[in-house]
Design a protein around this motif. Sequence first.
Motif, PDB file in Angstrom:
ATOM      1  N   UNK A 177     -12.457  -6.060  -4.368  1.00 44.80           N
ATOM      2  CA  UNK A 177     -14.031  -6.012  -4.522  1.00 44.80           C
ATOM      3  C   UNK A 177     -14.586  -6.504  -3.335  1.00 44.80           C
ATOM      4  N   UNK A 178     -13.902  -7.304  -2.420  1.00 45.66           N
ATOM      5  CA  UNK A 178     -14.636  -7.686  -1.154  1.00 45.66           C
ATOM      6  C   UNK A 178     -14.145  -6.912  -0.126  1.00 45.66           C
ATOM      7  N   UNK A 179     -13.542  -5.758  -0.302  1.00 45.92           N
ATOM      8  CA  UNK A 179     -13.080  -4.611   0.644  1.00 45.92           C
ATOM      9  C   UNK A 179     -11.834  -4.648   0.940  1.00 45.92           C
ATOM     10  N   UNK A 180     -11.109  -5.742   0.435  1.00 45.82           N
ATOM     11  CA  UNK A 180      -9.623  -5.641   1.161  1.00 45.82           C
ATOM     12  C   UNK A 180      -8.688  -4.681   0.234  1.00 45.82           C
ATOM     13  N   UNK A 181      -8.135  -3.733   0.801  1.00 45.67           N
ATOM     14  CA  UNK A 181      -7.267  -2.644   0.097  1.00 45.67           C
ATOM     15  C   UNK A 181      -5.744  -3.001   0.578  1.00 45.67           C
ATOM     16  N   UNK A 182      -5.655  -3.755   1.651  1.00 42.34           N
ATOM     17  CA  UNK A 182      -4.063  -3.878   1.953  1.00 42.34           C
ATOM     18  C   UNK A 182      -4.185  -5.546   1.928  1.00 42.34           C
ATOM     19  N   UNK A 183      -3.629  -6.032   0.596  1.00 34.26           N
ATOM     20  CA  UNK A 183      -3.369  -7.348   0.195  1.00 34.26           C
ATOM     21  C   UNK A 183      -2.015  -7.779   0.440  1.00 34.26           C
ATOM     22  N   UNK A 184      -1.566  -8.550   1.120  1.00 32.87           N
ATOM     23  CA  UNK A 184      -0.275  -9.103   1.204  1.00 32.87           C
ATOM     24  C   UNK A 184       0.074 -10.199   0.056  1.00 32.87           C
ATOM     25  N   UNK A 185       1.121 -10.259  -0.611  1.00 29.00           N
ATOM     26  CA  UNK A 185       1.699 -10.839  -1.537  1.00 29.00           C
ATOM     27  C   UNK A 185       3.059 -11.604  -1.388  1.00 29.00           C
ATOM     28  N   UNK A 186       3.099 -13.118  -1.458  1.00 32.51           N
ATOM     29  CA  UNK A 186       4.221 -13.912  -1.203  1.00 32.51           C
ATOM     30  C   UNK A 186       4.517 -14.233  -2.482  1.00 32.51           C
ATOM     31  N   UNK A 187       5.902 -13.731  -3.193  1.00 31.03           N
ATOM     32  CA  UNK A 187       6.141 -14.073  -4.012  1.00 31.03           C
ATOM     33  C   UNK A 187       7.126 -15.136  -4.390  1.00 31.03           C
TER      34      UNK A 187
END
Length: 357
Positions: A177-187
């Motif tokens: 919602x803050x405009x981030x469309x590329x969010x990295x995920x550390x699993x």
Amino acid sequence: MSRSVTMSAVAAVAGVSITTVSHVLNGTRVVAPATRERVLQAIEQTGYQPQPTARSLAAGSNRTIGLAITVANNPYWVDLIQGIDTEAGRAGLKLVVVDTRDDATYEHSAVANLLAHRIDGLVIAPTAEWRGSTLPLLRDQGAPFVVVDRIDPQLRVDQVGAENEAAVTAVIEHLLQRGHTRIGMLGGIPGLSTSAERLRGYHLAHARSGVRVDPELIRVGDSSTPGGYAATSHLLRLAKPPTALFSANSGMTIGALAALQRAGVRVPDDMALAAFDDFPWADLFSPGLTTIAQPSAAIGARAVQLLVRRMQDPFATPQTLRLPVEVMHRESCGCVHSSSVVLQEICASDSRPLAAY
């Protein structure tokens, strides 16, 4: 007589359940004379030798429970162990802790050692491979146990943990919602239910928002600081790096912060950051870290309460409890003002109340 013969082998020969064999050995329940005779004959036929733990469960004199857990440098585990120890003390129980190192071989050996020392029950945060090693051991021994932190919905056993999927979904949606469309995920460590649930939350948030997930943005950090550092460094080297990052546990978060600092990436100006697990100094960073806080001590206390119930009533209906978490919105996600939102308990498979923590 041979120690290689298991309780399950006796049960198979007698045509009864492992629980029935345990009750015959321990005297914890009245068993029909004919059934008891079949079990005794099966014991003689197979040469089964009862383990020390079986005798201790019957005597009930040890008043000691075990905790099999990875003793990692993680504030979550520290608070969890404190919650277990405090509640054990309230119940008049001593606690023995063994380190599994998140390794199935160490876990099996550590649990076998606890059982040999006649513990009355066990709380375990299992490894990813425990169903093929440690779980059969516990069932063969007929030992009461409770799973903590890592919930497996396919198992009908007592389990306590935090809500993972909904919490991660809420935080990732906030970043979207803050405009981030590329969010990295550390699993986290592959194969653990916590890792899978947090990853599902990541995917669910994207699906709800209609944003496609780029597989390149998902990296395994193995729930460790070095893993978080390596995974974050990889993401920063992408041709199109993420603009936001979510870390699935506090160990990886420390590694991510180190990698970002070394690369000269500012939070949140250049990279928004949010993480699972809160810790005492999270709001002392500049900016303060947006985190998902687990009720660690309460999870530990609930686990002991379930274990005491299981020790008193081996036939009690298994419970799966998920305790509420709190999303701590601070500045690292790009928010100007701090706030918190509690996500309520999602499920409990048995509605009978336990003692309040």
